[in-house]
Structures are given as structure tokens and as C-alpha cells.
Write a protein that holds these residues in place. Structure first.
Motif, PDB file in Angstrom:
ATOM      1  N   PRO A 109     -52.400 -40.542  10.352  1.00  0.00           N
ATOM      2  CA  PRO A 109     -51.640 -41.613   9.678  1.00  0.00           C
ATOM      3  C   PRO A 109     -50.822 -41.102   8.484  1.00  0.00           C
ATOM      4  CG  PRO A 109     -53.919 -42.276  10.030  1.00  0.00           C
ATOM      5  CD  PRO A 109     -53.840 -40.828  10.358  1.00  0.00           C
ATOM      6  N   LYS A 140     -47.709 -39.893   9.897  1.00  0.00           N
ATOM      7  CA  LYS A 140     -46.885 -40.980  10.444  1.00  0.00           C
ATOM      8  C   LYS A 140     -46.149 -41.734   9.348  1.00  0.00           C
ATOM      9  CE  LYS A 140     -48.463 -41.587  14.978  1.00  0.00           C
ATOM     10  NZ  LYS A 140     -48.137 -42.415  16.095  1.00  0.00           N
ATOM     11  N   ALA A 141     -46.715 -41.749   8.148  1.00  0.00           N
ATOM     12  CA  ALA A 141     -46.047 -42.431   7.033  1.00  0.00           C
ATOM     13  C   ALA A 141     -44.797 -41.663   6.594  1.00  0.00           C
ATOM     14  CB  ALA A 141     -47.014 -42.581   5.872  1.00  0.00           C
ATOM     15  N   ILE A 161     -42.665 -40.066   8.796  1.00  0.00           N
ATOM     16  CA  ILE A 161     -41.662 -39.917   9.854  1.00  0.00           C
ATOM     17  C   ILE A 161     -41.027 -41.276  10.187  1.00  0.00           C
ATOM     18  CG2 ILE A 161     -42.801 -37.889  10.858  1.00  0.00           C
ATOM     19  CD1 ILE A 161     -43.789 -39.710  13.122  1.00  0.00           C
ATOM     20  N   GLY A 162     -39.828 -41.218  10.722  1.00  0.00           N
ATOM     21  CA  GLY A 162     -39.140 -42.426  11.176  1.00  0.00           C
ATOM     22  C   GLY A 162     -38.751 -42.235  12.637  1.00  0.00           C
ATOM     23  N   GLU A 171     -36.383 -59.575   7.319  1.00  0.00           N
ATOM     24  CA  GLU A 171     -37.814 -59.827   7.568  1.00  0.00           C
ATOM     25  C   GLU A 171     -38.430 -58.675   8.347  1.00  0.00           C
ATOM     26  OE1 GLU A 171     -37.816 -64.723   7.856  1.00  0.00           O
ATOM     27  OE2 GLU A 171     -37.368 -63.527   9.631  1.00  0.00           O
ATOM     28  N   TYR A 204     -41.390 -56.163   7.054  1.00  0.00           N
ATOM     29  CA  TYR A 204     -42.629 -55.990   7.826  1.00  0.00           C
ATOM     30  C   TYR A 204     -42.910 -54.507   8.066  1.00  0.00           C
ATOM     31  CZ  TYR A 204     -45.535 -56.241  12.126  1.00  0.00           C
ATOM     32  OH  TYR A 204     -46.512 -56.088  13.079  1.00  0.00           O
ATOM     33  N   TYR A 205     -41.881 -53.774   8.513  1.00  0.00           N
ATOM     34  CA  TYR A 205     -42.074 -52.354   8.795  1.00  0.00           C
ATOM     35  C   TYR A 205     -42.370 -51.561   7.512  1.00  0.00           C
ATOM     36  CZ  TYR A 205     -40.511 -52.917  13.633  1.00  0.00           C
ATOM     37  OH  TYR A 205     -40.417 -53.270  14.955  1.00  0.00           O
ATOM     38  N   GLN A 229     -43.881 -52.681   4.940  1.00  0.00           N
ATOM     39  CA  GLN A 229     -45.273 -52.994   4.605  1.00  0.00           C
ATOM     40  C   GLN A 229     -46.224 -52.135   5.456  1.00  0.00           C
ATOM     41  OE1 GLN A 229     -46.019 -57.162   5.044  1.00  0.00           O
ATOM     42  NE2 GLN A 229     -47.984 -57.092   3.966  1.00  0.00           N
ATOM     43  N   LEU A 230     -45.934 -52.050   6.755  1.00  0.00           N
ATOM     44  CA  LEU A 230     -46.782 -51.237   7.640  1.00  0.00           C
ATOM     45  C   LEU A 230     -46.741 -49.756   7.249  1.00  0.00           C
ATOM     46  CD1 LEU A 230     -46.063 -52.656  11.231  1.00  0.00           C
ATOM     47  CD2 LEU A 230     -48.027 -53.104   9.777  1.00  0.00           C
ATOM     48  N   SER A 231     -45.591 -49.314   6.741  1.00  0.00           N
ATOM     49  CA  SER A 231     -45.458 -47.900   6.363  1.00  0.00           C
ATOM     50  C   SER A 231     -46.038 -47.601   4.997  1.00  0.00           C
ATOM     51  CB  SER A 231     -43.977 -47.489   6.385  1.00  0.00           C
ATOM     52  OG  SER A 231     -43.484 -47.583   7.695  1.00  0.00           O
ATOM     53  N   GLN A 260     -34.497 -49.373  10.294  1.00  0.00           N
ATOM     54  CA  GLN A 260     -35.965 -49.387  10.273  1.00  0.00           C
ATOM     55  C   GLN A 260     -36.542 -47.964  10.306  1.00  0.00           C
ATOM     56  OE1 GLN A 260     -38.291 -48.609  12.914  1.00  0.00           O
ATOM     57  NE2 GLN A 260     -36.626 -47.922  14.239  1.00  0.00           N
ATOM     58  N   ALA A 261     -35.757 -47.041  10.846  1.00  0.00           N
ATOM     59  CA  ALA A 261     -36.252 -45.658  10.903  1.00  0.00           C
ATOM     60  C   ALA A 261     -36.194 -44.974   9.539  1.00  0.00           C
ATOM     61  CB  ALA A 261     -35.452 -44.854  11.928  1.00  0.00           C
ATOM     62  N   VAL A 298     -36.237 -46.892   6.456  1.00  0.00           N
ATOM     63  CA  VAL A 298     -36.570 -47.823   5.369  1.00  0.00           C
ATOM     64  C   VAL A 298     -37.660 -47.281   4.439  1.00  0.00           C
ATOM     65  CG1 VAL A 298     -38.278 -49.157   6.709  1.00  0.00           C
ATOM     66  CG2 VAL A 298     -37.051 -50.255   4.847  1.00  0.00           C
ATOM     67  N   HIS A 299     -38.560 -46.455   4.957  1.00  0.00           N
ATOM     68  CA  HIS A 299     -39.668 -45.953   4.135  1.00  0.00           C
ATOM     69  C   HIS A 299     -39.395 -44.543   3.613  1.00  0.00           C
ATOM     70  CE1 HIS A 299     -40.128 -45.045   8.349  1.00  0.00           C
ATOM     71  NE2 HIS A 299     -41.008 -44.113   8.107  1.00  0.00           N
TER      72      HIS A 299
END
Lengths: 259, 357
Positions: free
Chosen positions: B117, B120-121, B123-124, B140, B144-145, B147-149, B192-193, B195-196
Motif C-alpha cells: 500500500p 500504491k500511494a 503511483i497513479g 466529487e 473520493y480518489y 481520500q482513498l490515496s 485522477q492519475a 491528483v495525489h
């Protein structure tokens, strides 16, 4: 982990709330309660009995239909539409978190749904009887048992969704619901049989989800109180059954190639 | 940054078959799994990674989607993963993303296991033809994504807005995605790829579904992410895009890695041929005598001959009364490399020639 579970559960809830079919079902359920009022008024002396039976059965059945309708697509639809890729591929989300998040989201949706239907039901009851009686508290127990039914059926629908198509999942889940409704009758039948049949019937009757002991609608409609130990045993039973089915769902889903 | 990338890409190499065993043996005893002269950890490493499926209901037949892929991608690179449709590009990405499990071999991303994990945090991923929860708005969805990341709540709104602005979707941020075109979904997919703020970004056919302006914007975005030091691994079959933005490319066909090369080297190679352009007289007979064919367009003539024939060709054109405009050595293109790696006479390579033109 809690944050991710919450995010997935809330996303599931939001999707269900934005689904127009869900609104239609709620409206339809409210219409049924309205119809109960009408039937109650033409049933002299047994208005409460008719209203409780019809109202609680509506809440239960509509919840079950919603649980199956949404539950069967929780995983398979995400795989089919590939919405799952962006959740599981490059986010620190474990597959079990996805399953449990989805489960909690749908149970939450059904709880909110049942809350509003119950509010409508109690409003109808107050309208009919003008005041609440002591026996009406048992109606809350019946509604609690309905919620436990939702937990069971959601876990089953979700489990089938991890490896089967929505149509087959619906058939499996609904069949188990129907069979589970007669679980007590199966146990009674098993006692009447002998040899291998007895073993098979007994095993099956304990394996299928016992929806019959979660149905106390008729009992509370006749103002017969629900014993406290039944509440405890049913709660423990549903928790154990749901945990086992969710574990099976996670095991299946962990091994799947998400093509 | 460019210099750093240049240094790194020369270190990076596809490990030979002979070296592969030693490499894998090193893995087993827990030694460092990559070239020991490397100072930094490779962004992506695959060791004999393979995937096969058993198809058919009654009599199962084995279909190899990916055959023994051993590949290293260094940090900070833009790496193009090329191949015709069905070559195994998407399978590779799904294996690296942990969506499907390998039949053999292993892989590491940022030095960590594929199900880690923490990795995974960082990578996009943009899947091919992305599809999102269409009841949500891009804002939205990205929230959500994020938050998950694990993006902290205080940074979330800012990062979501910045990602949407970066792909030109700010004005559509509040519209439900069920009304979006394919190109708009592709932009949301890229947002989304990133955003984090990941270190490594996987893009599966990022230019797919985009108009020429959109493609140009995505190319610019890849270059700007590259300048920020991010590693980008993207699959495509549009060679001009790969040639523009990639440091290195790998060519895959029928599940097999056919070659890896540094783009700058591939396109600067001289092919041994020379192009002549002139006006005046066609000099068709003279050029034919040297083994060439004259093409005419708007009273300008053009031919390609071997380098050895240069002097004779110049004399021949001048002798026929022609006026030379240019004499240019022909350089190899990524397309030449790609097609040579696919194999001459290969039906897929012939299809690709049509795609790339």
C-alpha cells in the motif's frame, strides 16, 4: 484504513441515493403504507393488526428487493464497467477493504431507507390508533430484526457478486432468501426423516440463512412480546453468518484476476 | 534533469537471458535486485514476468498474453511501451497494477512489492478507455480518489482543483460525468492519475479518444510532469507521440519484448541513404541508372539513393540540367525501429504501418 472504508461506504451510499430506482421503491413502499391505512379503516376492530402486518412486511420486502437489486452489482458491475481499476490499481486500497466498504455502504443505505419507511409506518400507526401503546415498543424489535435480515441478504448478494453475473447472483440470493424463510420448517422436516436424508436435511437447514427466526412481524402484530434472549441470539447469529459470508467473498475476490 | 535522465537511461538495460538467471538468483537470496552500479532504485523492474490464460470451455488451450518480460525503467524517465493491438501492453499494466496475478516471474515498483500500500500511494494509473462513476461530478470523483490515496483533508480541495485545472476541466468540474464525451472522460482519467501527486504514473493509451489539440495538451502535460521529476510509463501505438515525449521505448509484439532503445539514439541513426531534391530537369533515366526512382511534385523532383551514389547522382542531375535544392542524409525514425522489431512480413507490422501513417 478506517478513512478508506468510510470513503468506499459513503461512495456506495451516495451512488444508491442518486439511483432513481431507489427513490421509486421508497415512493412505492410509502404507497403500500398508505394502502394499509385504507385497509385498516375498512377492517373493523383489527386495524392495528392489518396495518402492522402490511406495513412491516412492506418495509422488509422492499428492503430485501433493494438489497438484492443493488448488492448483486456491487462488485460485478464495477468489474464490468472497469470503475474498479482506478480504485484498486493505484490507490493504497486492499481488496478486502473494497468488499467490506461496499458491504457497509449498502447496509448503511438500507438502514437509512428503513428509517424513513419506519417513520412513515409509525406516522400511519399514530394516525390510526391516535396514541402509541406499550406493545408498540416491540415493533421496534421487529424493525431491528428486519435490519438484521438486510445484513444477511446484503452479505449474500455481495458474495455472489464477487464471482457471478448480476442475473445469476439475483437468482442465487433470492433463492436463498426464500429457502431461508422456511429454515424452521426444514428443521421440522429433518426431524421427521431418517438416515442419510435426515443428515442432509439437518445440514442444509443449518447452512441456509435462517430468515424465519428473524421474522416476528405476525407476533408483534398480535402484541405478543419478543423475548430478550431471541434478540441476543439473532444478533449473534447474524453477525457470525455475515462475517463468514463476507470472509468467503473476500477470499474469492482476492484470488480473482480483474481482466 | 535532462542530463540526469541521459545518464540513467544508459545505465538501464534489458537484462540478457544469461544474466537473467543470475538476476533472479540474486532475488532469492535477498540481495539487491538491480544493477549494483546504479545509485538510485529503478522505478519499475520486472523479472521474467509472464501471464497466460486457459481459454476454451471443454478443451482448454493455453494463450500467452505476456511471455517472460524482463525490463527496467529508471526513475525520472518517460518510458514508451509500444506495440500493436493485442501485443500485451494492457496485460503488462494490469499485472503491474496488481489487477491480474502473474503466471510466472515477479515485479517490483519503486523497490516494493506490487501489493504494497505504501508503494500504491505513490503511483497513479490511467486505464485504457477509462470509465468512472457517472453519477459523480469530476470534483466529487477526484475528492473520493484523493481520500482513498490518503491526501490529507486540508490539502484535498486544493489538489483536486489543481488537477482539474491542469487537464482543462475546471469549467466542467460540477457536471455529472454521464454527460461527458470520451475525450472529457480521458481528461478526468488523467486528472485522477495525478491528483495525489504520485512519483510514478502509468498511462495506458493516454491519447486515445482525444482530438489533435487534446493530444498535444496531453503531450505537453507529460513533458511538464517529466520536468517535475516524475517517472512516466505509458503505452501507445501512436509512434509520433512516443517519439516526441519518450526518453526510451520498448517494443512488444505477441506478448514478447522485441527490443528496448533510447529514442534520441534511434532517431539520430543515419540509415545509409541520401535524399536528393531538385528542380529543372527530371533526369529520370540517369537516376534509374543509379538504381533510384524519381518522384515529381509541383515541378520539384525527389529521389533516395545509397550514400555511395551521392557524387554520381549530383553529377547526373546537374548534367541533365537540374538545379539541386538539397542533399540530405536520411535518418532513421522510430517507426523504422518499431517495424524492424516487429519483424518483416509480420501481418501485425503491416497493419501498424497503416496505423502509423
Amino acid at each position: 484504513m478506517i478513512g478508506r472504508l468510510w470513503a468506499i461506504a459513503y461512495s456506495t451510499f451516495r451512488e444508491a441515493v442518486r439511483d432513481r430506482v431507489l427513490y421509486n421503491l421508497i415512493v412505492f413502499a410509502l404507497l403500500i403504507v398508505g394502502a394499509a391505512l385504507l385497509v385498516g379503516q375498512i377492517s373493523i376492530g383489527i386495524e392495528r393488526l392489518v396495518l402492522v402486518n402490511l406495513g412491516l412486511t412492506s418495509i422488509s420486502l422492499f428492503g430485501i428487493v433493494i438489497a438484492i437489486f443493488i448488492g448483486i452489482g456491487l462488485v460485478s458491475k464495477e468489474i464490468e464497467k472497469r470503475t474498479l481499476y482506478t480504485v484498486l490499481a493505484a490507490r493504497p486500497v486492499r481488496r478486502w477493504e473494497f468488499i467490506i466498504g461496499k458491504f457497509l455502504g449498502l447496509v448503511g443505505t438500507l438502514t437509512v431507507n428503513a428509517f424513513f419507511m419506519s417513520a412513515g409506518f409509525f406516522a400511519a400507526l399514530l394516525y390510526l390508533t391516535h396514541r402509541f401503546q406499550r406493545a408498540d415498543a416491540d415493533l421496534l424489535v421487529a424493525i431491528y430484526f428486519i435490519l438484521l435480515q438486510f445484513v444477511l441478504i446484503t452479505s449474500l448478494a455481495l458474495f455472489f457478486s464477487t464471482f457471478s453475473s448480476p442475473l445469476l447472483s439475483a437468482v442465487f440470493a433470492f433463492s436463498l432468501f426464500v429457502i431461508g424463510t422456511f429454515a424452521d420448517d426444514m428443521r421440522g422436516f429433518a426431524k421427521l426423516t431418517e438416515g442419510g436424508t435426515k443428515w442432509v436435511m439437518t445440514g442444509m437447514s443449518y447452512l441456509v440463512p435462517n430468515f424465519s427466526s428473524l421474522n416476528v412481524i405476525s407476533q408483534v402484530a398480535h402484541s405478543v412480546p419478543v423475548p430478550g434472549h431471541l434478540v441476543l441470539l439473532n444478533t449473534l447469529y447474524v453477525l457470525a453468518y455475515a462475517v463468514a459470508v463476507n470472509c468467503a467473498a473476500v477470499l474469492v475476490f482476492e484470488k480473482r484476476n480483474l481482466k | 534533469m535532462t542530463a540526469l535522465v541521459q545518464t540513467r537511461k544508459f545505465h538501464a538495460q534489458v537484462i540478457s537471458r544469461a544474466g537473467q538467471k543470475a538476476h533472479l538468483a540474486g532475488m532469492k537470496v535477498g540481495t539487491i535486485a538491480y544493477n549494483h552500479d546504479e545509485l538510485t532504485m529503478p522505478a519499475i523492474e520486472t523479472f521474467a514476468l509472464a501471464k497466460h490464460y486457459n481459454i476454451g470451455f471443454w478443451r482448454k488451450r493455453r494463450k500467452d498474453a505476456l511471455k517472460s518480460l524482463t525490463l527496467t525503467v529508471e526513475e525520472g524517465e518517460v518510458f514508451g511501451y509500444l506495440g500493436p493491438n493485442g501485443a500485451g501492453k494492457t496485460t503488462t499494466l494490469r499485472l503491474l497494477m496488481g489487477l491480474v496475478y502473474p503466471s510466472a516471474g515477479s515485479a517490483r515498483i519503486l523497490g516494493k512489492a506490487l501489493d504494497d500500500p505504501a508503494m500504491k500511494a505513490q503511483i497513479g494509473f490511467l486505464p485504457e478507455q477509462p470509465y468512472f462513476y457517472d453519477h459523480l461530478t469530476p470534483k466529487e470523483l477526484l475528492t473520493y480518489y484523493a481520500q482513498l490515496s490518503g491526501v490529507p483533508g486540508k490539502d484535498r480541495a486544493r489538489k483536486v482543483d489543481a488537477s482539474l485545472a491542469r487537464v482543462g476541466m475546471s469549467e466542467s468540474a460540477g457536471i455529472q460525468m454521464r454527460k461527458f464525451s470520451k475525450g472529457m472522460l480521458q481528461r478526468v482519467g488523467i486528472a485522477q492519475a495525478i491528483v495525489h501527486d504520485p512519483k510514478l504514473i502509468f498511462l495506458d493509451e493516454p491519447m486515445s479518444g482525444l482530438d489533435p489539440v487534446g493530444r498535444r495538451e496531453v503531450r505537453d502535460l507529460i513533458q511538464s510532469l517529466h520536468e517535475e521529476g516524475k517517472t512516466i510509463f505509458f503505452s501507445t501505438h501512436i509512434l509520433s507521440d512516443a517519439e516526441t515525449v519518450c526518453d526510451r521505448v520498448a517494443v512488444l509484439n505477441k506478448g514478447e519484448l522485441r527490443g528496448v532503445g533510447v529514442v534520441a539514439d534511434l532517431v539520430s541513426e543515419v540509415s545509409g541513404q541520401v535524399e536528393f531534391v531538385w528542380t529543372g530537369a527530371a533526369a529520370t533515366a540517369e537516376i534509374a541508372a543509379l538504381g533510384g526512382k524519381t518522384h515529381e511534385a509541383s515541378e520539384t523532383f525527389r529521389t533516395i539513393l545509397t550514400q555511395e551514389a551521392t557524387d554520381r547522382a549530383i553529377d547526373a542531375i546537374r548534367g541533365a540540367g537540374g538545379k539541386l535544392i538539397s542533399v540530405t542524409p536520411v535518418r532513421a525514425t522510430l517507426e523504422d525501429y518499431f517495424l524492424s522489431k516487429l519483424g518483416a512480413g509480420d501481418r501485425d507490422s503491416q497493419n501498424m504501418q497503416e496505423v502509423t501513417r
